[in-house]
Design a protein around this motif. Structure first.
Motif, PDB file in Angstrom:
ATOM      1  N   UNK A  77       0.856  -1.183   0.000  1.00 35.10           N
ATOM      2  CA  UNK A  77       0.000   0.000   0.000  1.00 35.10           C
ATOM      3  C   UNK A  77       0.894   1.236   0.000  1.00 35.10           C
ATOM      4  N   UNK A  78       0.445   2.286  -0.655  1.00 34.35           N
ATOM      5  CA  UNK A  78       1.246   3.496  -0.775  1.00 34.35           C
ATOM      6  C   UNK A  78       0.868   4.495   0.325  1.00 34.35           C
ATOM      7  N   UNK A  79       1.832   4.862   1.151  1.00 37.15           N
ATOM      8  CA  UNK A  79       1.649   5.868   2.206  1.00 37.15           C
ATOM      9  C   UNK A  79       0.620   5.462   3.265  1.00 37.15           C
ATOM     10  N   UNK A  80       0.443   4.199   3.524  1.00 34.49           N
ATOM     11  CA  UNK A  80      -0.469   3.768   4.583  1.00 34.49           C
ATOM     12  C   UNK A  80       0.266   3.834   5.923  1.00 34.49           C
ATOM     13  N   UNK A  81      -0.184   4.729   6.798  1.00 34.16           N
ATOM     14  CA  UNK A  81       0.506   4.964   8.053  1.00 34.16           C
ATOM     15  C   UNK A  81       0.072   4.044   9.178  1.00 34.16           C
ATOM     16  N   UNK A  82       0.761   4.199  10.292  1.00 35.70           N
ATOM     17  CA  UNK A  82       0.518   3.351  11.464  1.00 35.70           C
ATOM     18  C   UNK A  82      -0.940   3.388  11.904  1.00 35.70           C
ATOM     19  N   UNK A  83      -1.556   4.554  11.858  1.00 38.50           N
ATOM     20  CA  UNK A  83      -2.927   4.735  12.341  1.00 38.50           C
ATOM     21  C   UNK A  83      -3.970   4.545  11.238  1.00 38.50           C
ATOM     22  N   UNK A  84      -3.560   4.030  10.083  1.00 32.84           N
ATOM     23  CA  UNK A  84      -4.500   3.845   8.976  1.00 32.84           C
ATOM     24  C   UNK A  84      -5.061   2.435   8.898  1.00 32.84           C
ATOM     25  N   UNK A  85      -4.312   1.447   9.314  1.00 32.77           N
ATOM     26  CA  UNK A  85      -4.784   0.071   9.231  1.00 32.77           C
ATOM     27  C   UNK A  85      -5.660  -0.236  10.450  1.00 32.77           C
ATOM     28  N   UNK A  86      -6.701  -1.017  10.247  1.00 35.06           N
ATOM     29  CA  UNK A  86      -7.726  -1.209  11.270  1.00 35.06           C
ATOM     30  C   UNK A  86      -7.231  -1.667  12.617  1.00 35.06           C
ATOM     31  N   UNK A  87      -6.262  -2.602  12.645  1.00 35.99           N
ATOM     32  CA  UNK A  87      -5.848  -3.149  13.939  1.00 35.99           C
ATOM     33  C   UNK A  87      -4.999  -2.180  14.757  1.00 35.99           C
ATOM     34  N   UNK A  88      -4.581  -1.064  14.166  1.00 34.60           N
ATOM     35  CA  UNK A  88      -3.881  -0.015  14.920  1.00 34.60           C
ATOM     36  C   UNK A  88      -4.709   1.243  15.092  1.00 34.60           C
ATOM     37  N   UNK A  89      -5.718   1.430  14.253  1.00 33.73           N
ATOM     38  CA  UNK A  89      -6.323   2.745  14.102  1.00 33.73           C
ATOM     39  C   UNK A  89      -7.242   3.134  15.242  1.00 33.73           C
ATOM     40  N   UNK A  90      -7.140   4.397  15.625  1.00 32.86           N
ATOM     41  CA  UNK A  90      -8.026   4.942  16.629  1.00 32.86           C
ATOM     42  C   UNK A  90      -9.213   5.666  16.045  1.00 32.86           C
ATOM     43  N   UNK A  91      -9.154   6.029  14.756  1.00 26.70           N
ATOM     44  CA  UNK A  91     -10.270   6.775  14.170  1.00 26.70           C
ATOM     45  C   UNK A  91     -10.910   6.080  12.969  1.00 26.70           C
ATOM     46  N   UNK A  92     -10.229   5.095  12.366  1.00 24.27           N
ATOM     47  CA  UNK A  92     -10.789   4.377  11.212  1.00 24.27           C
ATOM     48  C   UNK A  92     -10.665   2.861  11.425  1.00 24.27           C
ATOM     49  N   UNK A  93     -11.067   2.412  12.590  1.00 24.53           N
ATOM     50  CA  UNK A  93     -10.815   1.021  12.973  1.00 24.53           C
ATOM     51  C   UNK A  93     -11.548   0.005  12.099  1.00 24.53           C
ATOM     52  N   UNK A  94     -12.627   0.429  11.414  1.00 20.73           N
ATOM     53  CA  UNK A  94     -13.400  -0.517  10.613  1.00 20.73           C
ATOM     54  C   UNK A  94     -13.238  -0.283   9.110  1.00 20.73           C
ATOM     55  N   UNK A  95     -12.229   0.494   8.725  1.00 26.27           N
ATOM     56  CA  UNK A  95     -12.027   0.758   7.298  1.00 26.27           C
ATOM     57  C   UNK A  95     -11.349  -0.405   6.580  1.00 26.27           C
ATOM     58  N   UNK A  96     -10.611  -1.239   7.313  1.00 25.01           N
ATOM     59  CA  UNK A  96      -9.909  -2.369   6.689  1.00 25.01           C
ATOM     60  C   UNK A  96     -10.236  -3.663   7.428  1.00 25.01           C
ATOM     61  N   UNK A  97     -11.503  -4.098   7.428  1.00 20.70           N
ATOM     62  CA  UNK A  97     -11.872  -5.291   8.188  1.00 20.70           C
ATOM     63  C   UNK A  97     -11.207  -6.566   7.677  1.00 20.70           C
ATOM     64  N   UNK A  98     -10.985  -6.652   6.371  1.00 22.28           N
ATOM     65  CA  UNK A  98     -10.377  -7.876   5.846  1.00 22.28           C
ATOM     66  C   UNK A  98      -8.905  -7.963   6.230  1.00 22.28           C
ATOM     67  N   UNK A  99      -8.198  -6.851   6.157  1.00 22.32           N
ATOM     68  CA  UNK A  99      -6.796  -6.856   6.590  1.00 22.32           C
ATOM     69  C   UNK A  99      -6.702  -7.258   8.058  1.00 22.32           C
ATOM     70  N   UNK A 100      -7.621  -6.733   8.856  1.00 22.14           N
ATOM     71  CA  UNK A 100      -7.603  -7.073  10.278  1.00 22.14           C
ATOM     72  C   UNK A 100      -7.841  -8.559  10.485  1.00 22.14           C
TER      73      UNK A 100
END
Length: 615
Positions: A77-100
């Protein structure tokens, strides 16, 4: 004792825990609660990995006999930060359910490192060498660059071909195109479909750094003959959809013909998302979003409406962050499609899927939809943890022991370790690779069979081989991690970028790109920036709150790290640190019709323009 989700190990809370760390811990805790509340409903179907929701071990093992040589899929993924992926994210926790869900069935990598921007990161991935070895410390390749990765480097797909792999590439290249010998098919890929610039329009494919020129190329090799054409046939289609559909076709075609036995597959799917800087049309088409995705977007909209009055800055940020959420969802569904297709062709039990980000996120919401690295410090283009420590995990139901599923690997790992790890998985001996390859075989350690082999990361060094500490012979500095400690010498000061609507929210005017006019490529061109020296214990202080540079208790550690940096600079065996900037200047001086003539001759697409190659 408590488990710190950023540290990845148990520790006592320490005195450096200021408001940033408190806010980060709170956000992460809230995201876990929020995910638990909805996991039994909106994400329930995603938790069943596989096309039909069957147990992936049973279905894939019954449809494909296990081989010692696995298919390997690198999903970047391009420029996906620490807080962007669901299992780390505090504001978009359900944006990547499959990755999680996939990470929960695989192994999460908590200390995975990169370079701080696209070109250096991709150079290290493909060569297995730290960026300084090829002069790409701080160099982002643009449409008119006369540079590419020196031909003396054999790249990852070339090595995998020698092991009998079919090699396919999709998405972002960005490591050389001015000569056709730099193109993917000349560097080991049988077929490549993607783009060459740092970014481009998601649908109009307009190179973000060259208004008026489009950027999409198809590149292939047949019996050693390399050919390419512009990607005009794909114009008008959202690029994530292009790669989703074309990877599916390629998988079915390959395994229908070969069955996977005589020719295992290596694929690099290097998505455009979530890159947002000046890239037009980022909102994905409806077909790339699931019903659950659309429900979650409505939840996010209500969250803003119900949380009270906010500043104009935060409202703008939140609306742009909603776009980020939708782009993340499209990537998540592309990964889902990839895994389900691998399963459909009977190869899941003999495939390893490695998911990573190329570098940290860009949080600037005034130039495009923002990523976020919170609570890690800083952003893309910096050597703080937020710029170089990213989400990553590996999934492989036929190759990861059941006892290791859902575990976390806390060992230090870097992009350079991918080549050596994949090469070993493919049956090669990585000791046979070039002597200056920096990568290590991490597979046994990732599975938990051995301890981590890596104790050092050389993220940045000055280009001058005569440099000594204290000399201002170069505008560049040092970024070096040894054990628990990270040294940053002559590095720009930067802060933390919280997505919280409260007092911690960072407005655009406070971001480094706004107040500092920071130039990643040439620090002498930076204005208004504060440069300083830093020493952090990144194991105990992952958010880099406490600078130990001036603490007398750490003077020996600092001295040893400086000595090591000087040794590394002196030991460089080539002049790429000097050559690459010289070639770079050729494309950034006076107007040159060489590349414009070539682009115009091919329908105003970014294409090779017959530059001199660097050997």
């Amino acid at each position: 004792m408590e488990r710190n989700p950023v540290l990845g190990h148990d520790q006592e809370p320490s005195s450096y825990s200021k408001k940033w760390l408190i806010a980060g811990a709170t956000m992460i805790a809230l995201s876990v609660v929020a995910y638990n509340k909805q996991s039994s409903n909106s994400v329930k179907t995603d938790l069943k990995i596989g096309t039909n929701g069957n147990n992936q071990h049973e279905k894939s093992m019954s449809s494909s006999s296990s081989r010692s040589t696995p298919n390997i899929f690198l999903f970047t993924c391009d420029d996906m930060g620490w807080n962007d992926i669901g299992y780390n994210s505090g504001d978009l926790s359900r944006a990547t359910p499959y990755m999680k869900a996939l990470a929960q069935k695989g192994i999460t990598l908590s200390h995975y490192y990169t370079q701080p921007s696209c070109t250096p990161s991709r150079v290290t991935m493909m060569t297995g060498k730290f960026a300084y070895r090829n002069g790409f410390q701080n160099h982002e390749l643009l449409h008119n660059d006369y540079t590419g990765v020196p031909l003396s480097n054999k790249m990852m797909p070339e090595h995998m071909k020698e092991l009998g792999y079919a090699t396919l590439g999709f998405g972002k290249w960005n490591i050389g195109h001015c000569n056709s010998r730099y193109l993917p098919s000349a560097r080991g890929f049988d077929h490549f479909l993607g783009y060459l610039c740092p970014g481009h329009g998601y649908t109009d494919h307009n190179c973000g750094t060259a208004s008026g020129y489009r950027d999409m190329i198809e590149d292939w090799s047949v019996d050693g003959v390399h050919k390419w054409s512009n990607g005009a046939d794909y114009l008008g289609t959202y690029d994530t959809l292009i790669y989703k559909e074309e990877t599916q076709k390629a998988l079915r075609r390959h395994f229908s013909e070969y069955g996977g036995e005589s020719a295992p597959m290596f694929m690099w799917l290097a998505h455009h998302g979530i890159h947002g800087e000046y890239d037009s049309d980022p909102i994905p088409p409806s077909e790339l979003l699931s019903k659950e995705n659309k429900k979650y977007l409505k939840v996010l909209r209500k969250r803003l409406d119900q949380s009270g009055k906010h500043s104009d800055d935060y409202t703008k940020f939140f609306k742009m962050r909603m776009i980020t959420a939708s782009v993340l969802m499209s990537l998540d569904n592309s990964l889902k499609n990839l895994v389900e297709t691998i399963e459909d062709v009977g190869q899941l039990s003999n495939s390893i899927i490695f998911v990573n980000s190329d570098n940290g996120a860009d949080p600037d919401y005034t130039q495009g939809h923002p990523g976020n690295n919170f609570p890690l410090r800083s952003e893309k283009f910096s050597y703080y943890e937020g710029g170089v420590r990213v989400p990553a995990f590996v999934y492989g139901p036929g190759h990861i022991p059941i006892k290791s599923e859902g575990s976390t690997y806390h060992g230090m790992m870097h992009h350079v370790d991918l080549l050596t790890t994949f090469y070993s998985l493919g049956g090669g001996d990585y000791g046979d690779l070039d002597s200056d390859v920096d990568g290590m075989d991490q597979w046994a350690a990732i599975k938990g069979d051995t301890s981590s082999p890596r104790t050092e990361l050389v993220l940045n060094l000055p280009r001058s081989k005569t440099w000594k500490m204290g000399e201002q012979l170069t505008s560049e500095g040092i970024a070096l991690r040894m054990g628990n400690y990270k040294l940053l010498y002559n590095h720009v000061y930067d802060s933390w970028f919280s997505p919280s609507p409260g007092d911690d929210f960072t407005s655009a005017s406070d971001m480094m790109a706004a107040w500092c006019q920071y130039s990643f490529y040439d620090l002498t061109e930076s204005s208004g920036c504060v440069f300083a020296n830093f020493l952090f214990n990144v194991l105990d202080d992952p958010t880099e709150q406490t600078n130990l540079w001036h603490h007398s208790d750490y003077k020996d550690i600092k001295a040893n790290m400086i000595k090591r940096a000087e040794e590394l600079v002196a030991a460089q065996i080539n002049d790429y640190g000097k050559i690459i900037p010289e070639y770079y200047e050729r494309g950034h001086g006076e107007d040159d019709s060489t590349y414009t003539d070539a682009f115009q001759a091919h329908g105003d697409y970014v294409v090779p323009f017959d530059c001199d190659v660097i050997h």
